[in-house]
Write a protein that holds these residues in place. Structure first.
Motif, PDB file in Angstrom:
ATOM      1  N   LEU A   1       0.371   7.026  10.776  1.00 21.00           N
ATOM      2  CA  LEU A   1      -0.916   6.945  10.090  1.00 21.00           C
ATOM      3  C   LEU A   1      -1.799   8.145  10.423  1.00 21.00           C
ATOM      4  O   LEU A   1      -2.460   8.703   9.539  1.00 21.00           O
TER       5      LEU A   1
ATOM      6  N   TRP B   1      -3.151  10.956   7.813  1.00 21.22           N
ATOM      7  CA  TRP B   1      -4.582  11.230   7.753  1.00 21.22           C
ATOM      8  C   TRP B   1      -4.872  12.719   7.906  1.00 21.22           C
ATOM      9  O   TRP B   1      -5.788  13.252   7.284  1.00 21.22           O
ATOM     10  N   ARG B   2      -4.067  13.426   8.699  1.00 22.58           N
ATOM     11  CA  ARG B   2      -4.286  14.842   8.966  1.00 22.58           C
ATOM     12  C   ARG B   2      -3.733  15.770   7.875  1.00 22.58           C
ATOM     13  O   ARG B   2      -3.981  16.966   7.915  1.00 22.58           O
TER      14      ARG B   2
ATOM     15  N   ARG C   1      -0.485  13.354   1.118  1.00 21.18           N
ATOM     16  CA  ARG C   1      -0.407  12.038   1.775  1.00 21.18           C
ATOM     17  C   ARG C   1       0.468  11.082   0.974  1.00 21.18           C
ATOM     18  O   ARG C   1       1.288  10.354   1.539  1.00 21.18           O
TER      19      ARG C   1
END
Length: 70
Positions: free
Chosen positions: A34, A38-39, A46
């Protein structure tokens, strides 16, 4: 900024230490993924990576089932 240390340990196992939290095992594996998602720089990235992570095990299972039928 620095999120801590995250390490995958084989399949579906990991260790995570950072932001005042220490996790091990399957929960750390999911948390690491996760954070990785997110990064990523864009929503497109994503979605592509998340889709790949979800579909690869399923496709491997289907391939195994088909090859066992032969």
């Amino acid at each position: 900024f620095h999120l801590g240390e995250m390490l995958t340990l084989g399949t579906e196992d990991a260790a995570l230490s950072g932001l005042g939290v220490q996790l091990q095992g399957s929960l750390a594996y999911v948390a690491r993924r996760l954070v990785y998602l997110w990064r990523l720089p864009t929503l497109k990235h994503r979605l592509q990576v998340g889709w790949h992570w979800m579909m690869t095990p399923w496709l491997d299972w289907v391939t195994t089932m088909v090859s066992n039928q032969r």
